[in-house]
Design an enzyme around this catalytic site. Sequence first.
Site, mmCIF file in Angstrom:
data_model
loop_
_atom_site.group_PDB
_atom_site.id
_atom_site.type_symbol
_atom_site.label_atom_id
_atom_site.label_comp_id
_atom_site.label_asym_id
_atom_site.label_seq_id
_atom_site.Cartn_x
_atom_site.Cartn_y
_atom_site.Cartn_z
ATOM 1 N N LYS A 120 -5.788 -7.866 -2.951
ATOM 2 C CA LYS A 120 -6.548 -7.217 -4.032
ATOM 3 C C LYS A 120 -5.648 -6.428 -4.984
ATOM 4 O O LYS A 120 -5.996 -6.256 -6.142
ATOM 5 C CB LYS A 120 -7.664 -6.341 -3.458
ATOM 6 C CG LYS A 120 -8.786 -7.176 -2.851
ATOM 7 C CD LYS A 120 -10.066 -6.401 -2.635
ATOM 8 C CE LYS A 120 -11.187 -7.332 -2.202
ATOM 9 N NZ LYS A 120 -12.404 -6.648 -1.809
ATOM 10 N N LYS A 203 -12.248 -17.937 0.355
ATOM 11 C CA LYS A 203 -13.491 -17.352 0.876
ATOM 12 C C LYS A 203 -14.552 -17.245 -0.234
ATOM 13 O O LYS A 203 -14.211 -16.941 -1.377
ATOM 14 C CB LYS A 203 -13.149 -15.954 1.400
ATOM 15 C CG LYS A 203 -14.260 -15.268 2.140
ATOM 16 C CD LYS A 203 -13.850 -13.855 2.529
ATOM 17 C CE LYS A 203 -13.983 -12.891 1.376
ATOM 18 N NZ LYS A 203 -14.493 -11.560 1.736
ATOM 19 N N LYS A 206 -18.398 -12.175 -3.447
ATOM 20 C CA LYS A 206 -19.365 -11.717 -4.444
ATOM 21 C C LYS A 206 -18.698 -11.338 -5.766
ATOM 22 O O LYS A 206 -19.333 -11.325 -6.801
ATOM 23 C CB LYS A 206 -20.239 -10.582 -3.899
ATOM 24 C CG LYS A 206 -19.496 -9.323 -3.500
ATOM 25 C CD LYS A 206 -20.513 -8.234 -3.167
ATOM 26 C CE LYS A 206 -20.745 -8.066 -1.683
ATOM 27 N NZ LYS A 206 -19.620 -7.475 -0.945
HETATM 28 N N1 AQP Z 1 -17.444 -15.635 2.751
HETATM 29 C C1 AQP Z 1 -17.777 -14.921 3.811
HETATM 30 N N2 AQP Z 1 -18.054 -15.525 4.980
HETATM 31 C C2 AQP Z 1 -18.409 -14.829 6.080
HETATM 32 N N3 AQP Z 1 -18.524 -13.479 6.090
HETATM 33 C C3 AQP Z 1 -18.256 -12.831 4.940
HETATM 34 N N4 AQP Z 1 -18.268 -11.537 4.612
HETATM 35 C C4 AQP Z 1 -17.933 -11.384 3.304
HETATM 36 N N5 AQP Z 1 -17.695 -12.578 2.756
HETATM 37 C C5 AQP Z 1 -17.878 -13.504 3.751
HETATM 38 C C6 AQP Z 1 -18.608 -10.473 5.535
HETATM 39 O O1 AQP Z 1 -19.607 -9.677 4.936
HETATM 40 C C7 AQP Z 1 -19.419 -8.326 5.367
HETATM 41 C C8 AQP Z 1 -19.406 -7.429 4.175
HETATM 42 O O2 AQP Z 1 -18.317 -7.710 3.355
HETATM 43 P P1 AQP Z 1 -17.978 -6.711 2.180
HETATM 44 O O3 AQP Z 1 -18.970 -6.822 1.124
HETATM 45 O O4 AQP Z 1 -17.827 -5.360 2.676
HETATM 46 O O5 AQP Z 1 -16.561 -7.087 1.702
HETATM 47 P P2 AQP Z 1 -15.801 -8.421 1.545
HETATM 48 O O6 AQP Z 1 -15.488 -9.000 2.874
HETATM 49 O O7 AQP Z 1 -14.628 -8.138 0.679
HETATM 50 O O8 AQP Z 1 -16.881 -9.362 0.820
HETATM 51 P P3 AQP Z 1 -16.826 -10.010 -0.572
HETATM 52 O O9 AQP Z 1 -18.105 -10.713 -0.803
HETATM 53 O O10 AQP Z 1 -15.580 -10.855 -0.697
HETATM 54 O O11 AQP Z 1 -16.755 -8.751 -1.527
HETATM 55 P P4 AQP Z 1 -15.740 -8.472 -2.691
HETATM 56 O O12 AQP Z 1 -15.779 -9.688 -3.545
HETATM 57 O O13 AQP Z 1 -16.245 -7.252 -3.369
HETATM 58 O O14 AQP Z 1 -14.400 -8.274 -2.050
HETATM 59 C C9 AQP Z 1 -18.112 -8.277 6.159
HETATM 60 O O15 AQP Z 1 -18.427 -8.294 7.534
HETATM 61 C C10 AQP Z 1 -17.426 -9.527 5.748
HETATM 62 O O16 AQP Z 1 -16.558 -10.000 6.752
#
Ligand code: AQP
Length: 341
Positions: A120, A203, A206
């Site tokens: 990031k 991955k 969001k």
């Molecule tokens: N693609 C994914 N597959 C499975 N699990 C996922 N998680 C996130 N993306 C996937 C799980 O969702 C929980 C919350 O995640 P988060 O929102 O705290 O942060 P993140 O992992 O960084 O998710 P994003 O969607 O990728 O957010 P951004 O884009 O803001 O960084 C966690 O348990 C995560 O493992």
Amino acid sequence: MSDTAFTPRVFSGIQPSGGLTLGNYLGAIKRFVDWQEAGTHETIYCMVDLHAITAKFIDPATLRRNTRELCAGFIASGIDPEKSVLFNQSQVPEHTQLAWIFNCVARMGWMNRMTQWKDKSGKNAEAASLGLLAYPALMAADILIYHATHVPVGEDQKQHIELTRDIATKFNHDYGREFFPIAEPVIEGAATRVMNLQDGTKKMSKSDPSEKTRINMTDDADAIAKKIRKAKTDPDPLPETIEGLEGRPEARNLVNIWSGLTDQTPAQVVEANAGKLFGYFKQDLADIAVDKLGPIASEMARLMEDQSEIDRILGRGAERAREIAAPILDETYDIVGMVRS
Ligand code: AQP
């Protein structure tokens, strides 16, 4: 408070950094509901809004909306705010108070090794926020302020849970008390890493700039079906066995999504669809996804019509969370040597 016996307790959180994705649902929320329904552990779930501002600026109205929508997403997916403690992080100040102690326990070398920090902060780490570097220490505080013993997460969070364990171990060692539990990450099922629909090596996220890469939990039936139909695949049909998906990340991802939505194993999904062309497989998968996700999206929209009710639920959840967190923070301060009068 006992030094060794910890109440079986689950904690996990999701950032309101954007709308919920199918990755968050299958990798996290759906499993949170299973823990809640199993009834073997107390369950505590959090909208980690303080984490959401670490990576990039979010307009305040958007952050407020995302947090309420995330709360609606939890409830629409089956989290019952009576059975689980459901709240947003910034309403429970004990998280950041414990995080400061952990900032002083964690070592810079540990933080610099975190792959999420490296990904990031990118090539320009000098311009990244201090909060992004400290993120895993706050996450450790989120978990340990409840003495949580189990943390269901997606694959991407494994390293942060390992750091949480390192922080607990060092704190316990430095202060000579088995005060914090060594929390277990729980990473189970076929959908712990749902991949980007356009690139099976990344991955689903969001905050990805392209909408085509993910399914949002608020997408309507048309959008879900269209995104699945347009998902990247290769020209070969479904293989006879799961081993035939090796080296085919996009195909494997769609099988995993099918598996996550139906609770069939990936091997069963492949067996039931062996030889099918992806055009047909995607059509069937779209039907399954619309069937499962459509009612959640409608319920989220209904809940979002009454935001004061969502705020009431979050406020009540924060009160319940503080009942657990405040004595643990007090005892931490006492162990560290802060004068309490
Ligand atoms: N693609 C994914 N597959 C499975 N699990 C996922 N998680 C996130 N993306 C996937 C799980 O969702 C929980 C919350 O995640 P988060 O929102 O705290 O942060 P993140 O992992 O960084 O998710 P994003 O969607 O990728 O957010 P951004 O884009 O803001 O960084 C966690 O348990 C995560 O493992």
